[in-house]
Scaffold this motif. Structure first.
Motif, PDB file in Angstrom:
ATOM      1  N   GLY A 110     -16.498   4.614 -28.785  1.00 16.95           N
ATOM      2  CA  GLY A 110     -15.156   5.169 -28.766  1.00 16.95           C
ATOM      3  C   GLY A 110     -14.663   5.358 -27.343  1.00 16.95           C
ATOM      4  O   GLY A 110     -15.450   5.410 -26.393  1.00 16.95           O
ATOM      5  N   ASP A 133     -10.847   6.775 -24.916  1.00 13.87           N
ATOM      6  CA  ASP A 133      -9.442   7.166 -24.842  1.00 13.87           C
ATOM      7  C   ASP A 133      -8.808   6.591 -23.579  1.00 13.87           C
ATOM      8  O   ASP A 133      -7.801   7.089 -23.101  1.00 13.87           O
ATOM      9  N   TYR A 149      -4.774   9.398 -27.509  1.00 15.82           N
ATOM     10  CA  TYR A 149      -5.509   9.087 -28.738  1.00 15.82           C
ATOM     11  C   TYR A 149      -6.894   8.560 -28.379  1.00 15.82           C
ATOM     12  O   TYR A 149      -7.030   7.754 -27.444  1.00 15.82           O
ATOM     13  N   LEU A 191      -9.962   6.311 -29.702  1.00 15.70           N
ATOM     14  CA  LEU A 191     -10.227   5.248 -30.659  1.00 15.70           C
ATOM     15  C   LEU A 191     -11.736   5.099 -30.853  1.00 15.70           C
ATOM     16  O   LEU A 191     -12.499   5.165 -29.893  1.00 15.70           O
ATOM     17  N   ARG A 192     -12.138   4.888 -32.095  1.00 11.73           N
ATOM     18  CA  ARG A 192     -13.544   4.599 -32.383  1.00 11.73           C
ATOM     19  C   ARG A 192     -13.603   3.413 -33.351  1.00 11.73           C
ATOM     20  O   ARG A 192     -12.912   3.408 -34.371  1.00 11.73           O
ATOM     21  N   MET A 214     -11.077   1.294 -38.032  1.00 10.47           N
ATOM     22  CA  MET A 214     -10.928   2.173 -36.872  1.00 10.47           C
ATOM     23  C   MET A 214     -10.813   3.625 -37.315  1.00 10.47           C
ATOM     24  O   MET A 214     -10.465   3.934 -38.453  1.00 10.47           O
ATOM     25  N   PHE A 222      -8.801   6.858 -35.623  1.00 10.46           N
ATOM     26  CA  PHE A 222      -7.874   7.293 -34.584  1.00 10.46           C
ATOM     27  C   PHE A 222      -7.840   8.816 -34.563  1.00 10.46           C
ATOM     28  O   PHE A 222      -7.492   9.446 -35.572  1.00 10.46           O
ATOM     29  N   HIS A 234      -1.610  -0.451 -36.339  1.00 14.34           N
ATOM     30  CA  HIS A 234      -1.554   0.993 -36.576  1.00 14.34           C
ATOM     31  C   HIS A 234      -0.506   1.575 -35.634  1.00 14.34           C
ATOM     32  O   HIS A 234      -0.523   1.337 -34.427  1.00 14.34           O
ATOM     33  N   PHE A 272      -1.204  -0.076 -32.066  1.00 10.96           N
ATOM     34  CA  PHE A 272      -2.536  -0.589 -31.781  1.00 10.96           C
ATOM     35  C   PHE A 272      -2.712  -1.916 -32.519  1.00 10.96           C
ATOM     36  O   PHE A 272      -2.634  -1.969 -33.750  1.00 10.96           O
ATOM     37  N   ILE A 289      -8.777  -4.417 -28.428  1.00 17.26           N
ATOM     38  CA  ILE A 289      -7.626  -3.702 -28.988  1.00 17.26           C
ATOM     39  C   ILE A 289      -6.530  -3.642 -27.929  1.00 17.26           C
ATOM     40  O   ILE A 289      -6.761  -3.205 -26.801  1.00 17.26           O
ATOM     41  N   VAL A 336      -3.048  -1.965 -26.784  1.00 16.16           N
ATOM     42  CA  VAL A 336      -2.327  -0.706 -26.982  1.00 16.16           C
ATOM     43  C   VAL A 336      -0.945  -0.835 -26.336  1.00 16.16           C
ATOM     44  O   VAL A 336      -0.831  -1.216 -25.165  1.00 16.16           O
TER      45      VAL A 336
END
Length: 822
Positions: free
Chosen positions: A115, A117, A717, A719-720, A742, A744, A762, A770, A788, A790
């Motif tokens: 994960g 951020d 946010y 993310l994992r 994911m 969030f 998302h 995302f 990913i 963003v």
């Protein structure tokens, strides 16, 4: 004033609108052609979409739309559709400008289960400097005219060094140097931890290089030869090395070596007189079923380790031990997936390999003695657990009880004498010890079955004939063996029977005897002597597959290693027992236990410790020692529990500036910086780490680490990545789509699970979107990484989206009103 009015009317005129639309169209066309020609979106964007002139055109559109609307002043009711349309356009352009100025466009790469951020911003650059307690970021403007500028002039550097940019190359090649280094003070050298650097030979004809010798194992094991060379033909060089190293070389008819782009040297085969041996098949030794007749020559070799670098910069490690086992491994010139990290990276990095060779004995005699020890131990455990044994072993165990002899040792010694005698059955040759003869005389036989009796007679005749030089099939025909034609069908040729065919044919004869047992005549009466007892006993053992050779045929290299470990452990234990007892002293178990350090004894020794008296009374007498003194016991300590020995070398980097590609995405910028702290200075060249996830490199004696990377930005946010997968077209390996599960985590702490894919993003309430861009590797058997993207549009809900709605409404009103008035 008239001139100002003229300019304003021009900016709001339809002619200016046509000019703007035409110019933008031409730029879009140019960008499309440029991107198709260079295969680079970044190159096309730098010339068009990201060009300041394109931004000026957007400002021109804004002014044209605004002024054309204001020129309708004073406004009337019938201007509403026109004004709404222009207001919507102004809001959309304003939203795009605000997004370009205050929005976020970044990327992050997540491994499954990880994960973050933080995202990195493409086409940005910085030098990250990290100490053991903190980190500092030095932004970079990568233009040639910035070389020599101090990057640290506007930063608070109380605890960090000053950074100066010395040189910049828009593109370069980074090569990871493993075993062969090009940047040592003495030129090209091979570096192996613990050894002096080796000079690297330049070979163009495939001839073997000149090597240096060093001892890898303690004791009397032969020294190894180390080679290092740059070669143009790896296969030919390996063939030369093998031909020079392997004995007996006179038996070698041909050596075949093959390579693959991924694995390097993957197979090496020797063609000898009458057999073919795969050297790259690391196998266990095998004992012959008929040592008396075996003509097979055991391979031996002068052990060597060679580091060969090919013309592509790949390094091939080739290692051959003294038994002819070959190990190969290829090391790429890119950063390997597995590295050794020293002091969290502050002392650098290295690569290592474990060669599957150990200091344990490798000869057939040592394996035989190790087998005997393992057999004795296993039989002792079976005896203690009262596990039923095969019928011939039960008879031998009963005879041992009647003779007050130790059954496990007796059985192991009997198997040893049988193997050394070398026949299919055991025919005494006068070397059988008297105590074994006494045990054999205590075996009680019932009436022998036909198979046992006839086996004893037939094999006695066969081996007598073989001893006189008569061919096996001639012996069988002389004895009128009815199934001789069936045996002939098992052979691949019609010539005289070869020694390596005998075990297979003897097994076939034994099977024939069992299959025709009901049709055999009455068994001949055998006078009970030690010789006939041994023959009958070994017939039963052969029938049950009990022979030293049969136990090695199922060996793999790990099983062989464990058995040899126990053998060496027994010898090491015996040495410590002798030291504890003292010469000629009596001993007790308590005294011995008190004089040995129990914590220093490895697990195999603790197994022997429970049978202490038997170890001292028996194994020390009939198991030949492999260790001669306490110093040799270091071999045992080195070998036990280790699958091989390790080679290690530090990783260094070699950078070469190169002509930049038109496809900017393929370029790898290089910078050379000077790091200064106090009176210490150090220069280092770094390649751009476009994801900011690579290794940091130590500077200033390991007090700091540096990395050349994109600039990072923290988002609200976290993310994992829970799971990533590639979805293929049916019955193909071609990707149809990518999906990622994911999690969030919002700034409030709320966790929102969602699945994103190539066409499903998302989106959050505050403008973050995302996207899933890519997944590597496609094989789900490995841990996968998802890229990913963003995106943040801070005013899309307040400006951009309302502007689109207003524009739509205005267009609808324009086409639905009854009349149009200026």
């Amino acid at each position: 004033m008239n001139r100002i009015r003229t300019i304003i009317r021009l900016l709001g005129s339809i002619r200016f609108t046509v000019f703007l639309i035409t110019t933008v169209t031409l730029m879009v066309i140019a960008g499309t052609i440029t991107e198709a020609y260079t295969d680079s979106h970044r190159y096309a964007a730098a010339l068009t979409y990201s060009n300041p002139f394109f931004e000026t055109l957007l400002l021109g559109f804004f002014l044209n739309i605004l002024i054309s609307a204001l020129l309708r002043w004073p406004f009337h009711r019938y201007h509403i559709p026109f004004l709404l349309t222009h207001l919507g356009l102004l809001m959309i352009i304003s939203g795009a400008a605000i997004k370009g100025r205050y929005g976020v466009q970044g990327t992050t790469a997540l491994l499954e289960g990880a994960g973050t951020d933080r995202i990195f911003i493409q086409d940005t650059y910085e030098i990250l400097v990290e100490s053991r307690v903190d980190e500092q970021h030095y932004p970079l403007q990568l233009k040639s005219q910035y070389s020599g500028s101090a990057l640290s002039r506007d930063l608070d550097l109380a605890d960090f060094p000053n950074i100066r940019l010395l040189a910049y190359a828009p593109h370069g090649i980074e090569r990871v140097e493993t075993w062969i280094k090009h940047t040592t003070p003495l030129g090209h050298q091979a570096v192996v931890a613990g050894l002096a650097p080796l000079p690297v030979a330049q070979l163009t004809a495939g001839a073997p290089p000149v090597g240096a010798r060093a001892r890898v194992f303690p004791g009397n094991r032969p020294p190894w030869t180390f080679y290092a060379a740059e070669v143009d033909n790896v296969e030919q060089t390996v063939r030369h090395l093998l031909r020079e190293a392997i004995s007996p070389s006179s038996d070698i008819l041909d050596i075949t070596v093959s390579t693959s782009p991924v694995d390097g040297v993957d197979t090496a085969t020797l063609q000898l007189n009458g057999r073919v041996i795969s050297l790259t098949d690391i196998r266990g030794l095998q004992l012959s079923s008929l040592p008396r007749y075996s003509s097979e020559t055991m391979l031996s070799a002068h052990p060597f380790i060679a580091f060969l670098q090919d013309v592509a910069g790949e390094t091939h490690l080739i290692a051959l031990d003294e038994t002819g086992h070959l190990y190969t491994e290829q090391f790429s010139s890119i950063l390997p997936r597995s590295v050794a990290v020293y002091d969290d990276g502050y002392s650098g990095y290295g690569v290592h390999t474990t060669l599957p060779f150990s200091p344990l004995p490798h000869d057939a005699d040592s394996l035989r003695h190790a087998l005997l020890l393992a057999i004795a131990q296993d039989l002792r455990q079976a005896e203690a657990a009262q596990i039923p044994l095969a019928e011939p072993l039960e008879r031998l165990a009963a005879a041992c009880r009647r003779s007050h002899a130790d059954f496990p040792n007796t059985c192991a010694r009997l198997l040893d004498h049988w193997y050394c005698q070398g026949g299919w059955l055991y025919y005494p040759d006068g070397t059988l010890p008297p105590d074994l003869s006494r045990v054999l005389n205590q075996i009680e036989w019932s009436t022998p079955d036909r198979v046992t009796a006839w086996s004893s007679v037939i094999f006695s005749d066969i081996e007598r004939g073989l001893g006189e030089g008569v061919d096996l099939f001639d012996v069988l025909r002389q004895k009128n063996w009815p199934l001789v034609d069936t045996l002939s069908a098992l052979r691949s040729h019609d010539g005289p029977c070869q020694a390596d065919e005998l075990p297979h044919l003897f097994e076939a004869i034994t099977s024939q005897l069992q299959s025709v047992a009901e049709h055999l005549p009455e068994a001949p009466q055998l006078h009970e002597t030690t010789e006939t007892t041994l023959q009958r006993l070994t017939v039963g053992l052969r029938t049950h597959g009990i022979h030293l050779s049969a136990m090695t045929h199922e060996f793999n290299i790990d099983t062989q290693r464990k058995i040899l470990e126990r053998y060496v452990a027994a010898n090491a234990f015996a040495l410590r027992v002798k030291a504890a007892i003292g010469a000629g002293d009596t001993w007790s178990e308590q005294r011995l236990a008190s004089s040995l350090d129990a914590n220093a004894l490895a697990e195999p020794i603790s197994i022997l410790e429970s049978q202490l008296e038997i170890v001292v009374a028996n194994w020390m007498e009939w198991i030949p020692p492999v260790l001669s003194d306490e110093n040799d016991a270091s071999i045992f300590d080195l070998a036990l529990g280790h699958p091989g020995f390790n080679l290690e070398t530090p990783i260094t980097l070699h950078h070469t500036p190169s002509h930049p590609s038109r496809k900017l995405e393929d370029n790898l910028p290089l910078v050379t910086i000077e790091v200064q702290k106090g009176g210490r200075r150090e220069q280092i060249t770094l390649a751009y780490d476009k994801y900011g996830t690579g290794l940091k490199w130590p500077v200033l004696d390991g007090n700091y680490m540096v990395r050349f990377q994109p600039q990072f930005k923290q988002i609200p946010y976290r993310l994992r990545l829970r799971d990533a997968r590639q979805i293929n077209y049916a019955n193909t390996n071609q990707a149809f789509s990518y999906e990622a599960d994911m999690l969030f985590q919002a700034p409030t702490g709320e966790e929102i699970p969602d699945t994103i894919s190539m066409n499903c993003v998302h989106e959050t309430w505050d403008g973050y979107r995302f996207y899933l861009a890519n997944i590597t590797p496609p094989n789900e058997a490995e841990v996968q990484q998802a890229q990913i993207v963003v995106n943040l549009d801070p005013v899309k809900y307040q400006v951009t989206y309302p502007g689109g709605i207003i524009l739509t409404l205005g267009i609808v009103l324009l086409f639905t009103r009854r009349s149009s008035r200026r």
